[in-house]
Design an enzyme around this catalytic site. Structure first.
Site, mmCIF file in Angstrom:
data_model
loop_
_atom_site.group_PDB
_atom_site.id
_atom_site.type_symbol
_atom_site.label_atom_id
_atom_site.label_comp_id
_atom_site.label_asym_id
_atom_site.label_seq_id
_atom_site.Cartn_x
_atom_site.Cartn_y
_atom_site.Cartn_z
ATOM 1 N N CYS B 161 0.789 -1.236 0.000
ATOM 2 C CA CYS B 161 0.000 0.000 0.000
ATOM 3 C C CYS B 161 0.820 1.284 0.000
ATOM 4 O O CYS B 161 0.255 2.382 0.051
ATOM 5 C CB CYS B 161 -0.976 -0.043 1.158
ATOM 6 S SG CYS B 161 -1.971 -1.550 1.098
ATOM 7 N N HIS B 291 -2.760 8.128 6.067
ATOM 8 C CA HIS B 291 -3.012 6.806 5.499
ATOM 9 C C HIS B 291 -4.407 6.351 5.958
ATOM 10 O O HIS B 291 -5.200 5.907 5.156
ATOM 11 C CB HIS B 291 -1.916 5.837 5.916
ATOM 12 C CG HIS B 291 -1.968 4.532 5.198
ATOM 13 N ND1 HIS B 291 -1.992 4.439 3.833
ATOM 14 C CD2 HIS B 291 -2.048 3.248 5.654
ATOM 15 C CE1 HIS B 291 -2.060 3.164 3.474
ATOM 16 N NE2 HIS B 291 -2.106 2.430 4.555
ATOM 17 N N GLU B 302 -1.020 5.791 13.799
ATOM 18 C CA GLU B 302 -0.825 6.997 12.992
ATOM 19 C C GLU B 302 -1.318 8.242 13.736
ATOM 20 O O GLU B 302 -0.684 9.299 13.686
ATOM 21 C CB GLU B 302 -1.536 6.869 11.637
ATOM 22 C CG GLU B 302 -1.119 7.954 10.655
ATOM 23 C CD GLU B 302 -1.784 7.841 9.285
ATOM 24 O OE1 GLU B 302 -2.808 7.125 9.163
ATOM 25 O OE2 GLU B 302 -1.289 8.486 8.345
ATOM 26 N N LYS B 320 -10.317 8.020 3.050
ATOM 27 C CA LYS B 320 -10.710 6.663 2.632
ATOM 28 C C LYS B 320 -12.205 6.412 2.814
ATOM 29 O O LYS B 320 -12.762 5.485 2.232
ATOM 30 C CB LYS B 320 -9.843 5.633 3.334
ATOM 31 C CG LYS B 320 -8.397 5.694 2.778
ATOM 32 C CD LYS B 320 -7.550 4.553 3.201
ATOM 33 C CE LYS B 320 -6.245 4.469 2.403
ATOM 34 N NZ LYS B 320 -5.278 5.544 2.687
ATOM 35 N N HIS B 325 -9.864 2.063 0.508
ATOM 36 C CA HIS B 325 -8.407 1.933 0.469
ATOM 37 C C HIS B 325 -8.048 1.351 -0.899
ATOM 38 O O HIS B 325 -8.368 0.193 -1.182
ATOM 39 C CB HIS B 325 -7.943 1.025 1.602
ATOM 40 C CG HIS B 325 -6.454 0.944 1.738
ATOM 41 N ND1 HIS B 325 -5.584 1.639 0.922
ATOM 42 C CD2 HIS B 325 -5.669 0.258 2.613
ATOM 43 C CE1 HIS B 325 -4.341 1.368 1.281
ATOM 44 N NE2 HIS B 325 -4.365 0.537 2.300
ATOM 45 N N PHE B 383 1.897 -3.302 3.973
ATOM 46 C CA PHE B 383 2.355 -4.602 4.476
ATOM 47 C C PHE B 383 3.864 -4.720 4.252
ATOM 48 O O PHE B 383 4.418 -4.147 3.316
ATOM 49 C CB PHE B 383 1.667 -5.732 3.708
ATOM 50 C CG PHE B 383 0.325 -6.120 4.273
ATOM 51 C CD1 PHE B 383 -0.279 -5.380 5.270
ATOM 52 C CD2 PHE B 383 -0.326 -7.250 3.807
ATOM 53 C CE1 PHE B 383 -1.514 -5.758 5.796
ATOM 54 C CE2 PHE B 383 -1.562 -7.636 4.314
ATOM 55 C CZ PHE B 383 -2.154 -6.888 5.306
#
Lengths: 263, 399
Positions: B161, B291, B302, B320, B325, B383
């Site tokens: 991502c 994010h 975050e 998002k 996402h 990831f």
């Protein structure tokens, strides 16, 4: 144009467990061993994790570890460029078959191992490396593109860069389409070309296309079965020999990455 | 670092095609998420689906590249004049000086999945899917190279991502080192069973539209997007307010394959590195596009990172709740959303969040705000512990 040194080399393919074994075959000092098999065994990974790890992860970690050891580089501090044409075809085969048969049975571990940057992630976890780490693909030009990217990062930072390129043997219907019939991985630790730098000195430059470098006979069969081996073979032959010379790796329809070995 | 000028940028997602569609949906707080009607096997979750791709094959000349992901890329490429700019630059500059660096996490794997459902009598791929070029991650950049005639360095970055953001960093380095005169950067990721069922196997998908940073958030919604930009070296003659990429940061968590570092150490390193390259301090950043996936862990970590690093005057949100996402495209899509904030002073809030997690500081923006900003930050984490941050500025007079 960037000058740098290859301070350490790692390599694994069935039958050739490391760079000294590969160099002996490349220089004609040894024949390909008759029996070939086994899995690479990176010491960074505990045995129980090794058993569960995908082949792509084991291969990448094994050659990265070899290259860092040969270079005397501390893996925790080195930026890295990981590269693979296909990622991990065995996991790809598992994912697609499971999605067809019963998606609810999908293994969460296989899923997070299916990302292209899984070997890069396992490497950073095993070594504690927090520097920039990337994972890329560029089809048949993957090895050349990854080496180009590693040289670009070296020139940008003035710091060593670890390049790790690998593709594991395919299986299932997707393996048949991919045509990756052998496993191969290699790694290079690139360092700035400073006085006293160890290893082979190279100059890298992108040039408009010319005649691509020849694949040495010793690697011809492997190169036919593995796209990373095919991409890396001309450079590995140059590094195995004592002589200066050049290797030319196609980088795009209009560019080659030309590597001159310096005295 | 030497800033890169953004000649043109564009995005296509479930909010629509092009910048204006995104600006309108953001301003109207209209989410593009809807109930999943895409997977071959039902899965109760919300998705951000781009309509019409099923009936929009690639032009015949490029039929070998045809797949959902490249159809989305082709749709995205033709918005906001970006494709015309690609062709125009191609006539003015040598093809080998034009680079392509794009991100994707799954490329055209939806077609590989389909091949497994439609195997022929011999257990091989059906005839229309015996195209090796689409059963590998480089499918995206390979198609873009053929469609554009741009023949310089060409890379697919696939770091889950963070891919779409890291592509911008790679392109910036090529320009700085004089290897290219223009670079197409961005990302494209499309819906596939691998990610929808994969994230579900990790119990990370929400049954409803995602609620980033909400105390009651229960997972992500997956979307698809194509977002691209053309970068060139910044020059003396650039318009004073032209948008620029001023800095980027990249790091690895070295912690876990699918969970963030508990103190957000890698994310913090990437953010600080991007600020340092831009010659900016946290106080200079007017808006952060977080994010903010709406997973329990990501948002908690975050939020703490932003609260600890930025002043209350920096406003931050996750978008998002609008787009879902978009995985390997997220960094690229959110670059365009960040640039819209910079260009229009529209700071989107956090759609879906009504009761913020206690970890959130005063920076978290719930409602949209209208407020001019000179510098914005966009975060992308993936990831494997892969982190990337981008800093964009209006003009380059910030150091």
């Amino acid at each position: 144009m960037t000058e740098f040194a290859v301070a350490g080399i790692g390599l694994w393919t069935p039958g050739l467990p490391d760079w000294p074994a590969a160099r002996a075959v490349l220089t004609g000092a040894a024949a390909w061993p008759e029996a070939a098999g086994g899995r690479p065994t990176p010491s960074l990974m505990p045995a129980n994790e090794r058993r569960r790890a995908p082949d792509s992860v084991l291969m990448a970690l094994a050659v990265a570890e070899q290259a860092c050891a040969a270079a005397g580089a501390d893996p925790a501090t080195v930026a890295s460029v990981f590269a693979s044409v296909f990622g991990d075809l065995a996991i790809n085969d598992y994912m697609c078959a499971t999605l067809r048969d019963d998606p609810a049975q999908m293994s969460p571990t296989k899923f997070h191992n299916s990302v292209h940057n899984a070997p890069s992630g396992y490497w950073s976890i095993a070594t504690g490396a927090m520097a920039a780490a990337t994972s890329l693909a560029a089809g048949r030009e993957t090895f050349a593109a990854a080496l180009h990217e590693a040289v670009v990062q070296l020139a940008d930072s003035g710091e060593p860069v670890l390049l790790v390129a690998y593709d594991a043997i395919g299986c299932g219907p997707v393996g048949a389409i991919a045509g990756c019939r052998a496993s191969f991985a290699c790694a290079l630790v690139l360092t700035p070309d400073t006085a006293g730098a160890q290893g082979s000195r190279l100059r890298a430059a992108a040039a408009t296309t010319g005649a691509a470098g020849a694949v040495p006979d010793a690697l011809a069969a492997l190169a036919a079965d593995n796209p990373i081996a095919a991409g890396a073979a001309p450079l590995l032959a140059l590094l195995a020999g004592q002589a200066t010379g050049a290797a030319r790796l196609p980088l795009s329809p209009a560019l080659d990455l030309v590597l001159d070995r310096l005295p | 670092m030497q800033a890169c000028r953004i000649l043109v940028h564009t995005a296509t997602s479930c909010l629509g095609s092009g910048r204006a569609a995104h600006l309108e949906a953001l301003a109207a707080r209209r989410s593009g998420l809807s109930a999943n009607d895409w997977t071959a096997t039902p899965l109760a979750t919300a998705i951000g689906r781009v309509p019409g791709l099923e009936g929009a094959p690639l032009p015949a000349d490029w039929a070998r590249w045809d797949c959902r992901n490249n159809r989305l890329a082709w749709l995205g490429l033709r918005q906001d004049g970006l494709f015309d700019t690609l062709l125009e630059l191609r006539t003015r500059l040598p093809a080998h000086r034009l680079g392509i660096a794009v991100g994707t996490s799954t490329a055209s794997i939806a077609e590989t999945e389909r091949a497994y459902r439609e195997l022929d009598a011999d257990g091989g791929f059906p005839a229309d899917l015996r195209r090796p070029e689409i059963h590998q991650p480089h499918s995206l950049a390979g198609f873009l190279q053929e469609a554009s005639g741009w023949h310089g360095p060409c890379l697919t970055i696939s770091t889950a991502c963070s891919s779409g953001a890291k592509a911008w960093a790679a392109g910036a380095r090529w320009l700085q080192q004089g290897l290219c005169d223009a670079v197409l950067v961005g990302g494209c990721d499309s819906l596939c069973g691998s990610t929808l069922h994969g994230f579900a196997s990790l119990q990370l998908t929400s049954p409803q539209a995602c609620r980033p940073f909400d105390a009651g958030r229960d997972g992500i919604s997956i979307g698809e997007a194509a977002a691209f930009a053309i970068l060139v070296r910044a020059g003396e003659d650039d318009p004073a307010n032209a948008p620029h990429l001023a800095g980027y940061g990249e790091s690895a968590d070295a912690h876990h394959m699918s969970a963030p570092h508990p103190e957000g150490l890698g994310a913090r390193m990437a953010t600080l590195q991007a600020l340092r390259r831009a010659g900016l301090a946290p106080t200079d950043i007017g808006y952060i596009n977080l994010h903010g996936t709406a997973s329990r862990l990501n948002d908690e970590v975050e939020a703490a990172m932003v609260t600890g690093l930025f002043p209350a005057t920096t406003l931050a949100s996750s978008t998002k709740g609008w787009t879902g996402h978009t995985l390997g495209a997220a960094g690229a899509l959110e670059a365009t959303i960040s640039l819209l904030a910079l260009e229009h002073g529209l700071l989107p809030g956090t759609l879906g969040c009504t009761q913020p997690d206690p970890a959130c500081g005063p920076q978290l923006l719930l409602d949209n705000a209208r407020h001019p900003v000179d510098a914005v930050l966009s975060n992308s984490f993936g990831f494997g512990g892969s982190n990337a941050s981008l800093v964009f500025t209006r003009g380059i007079g910030h150091d």
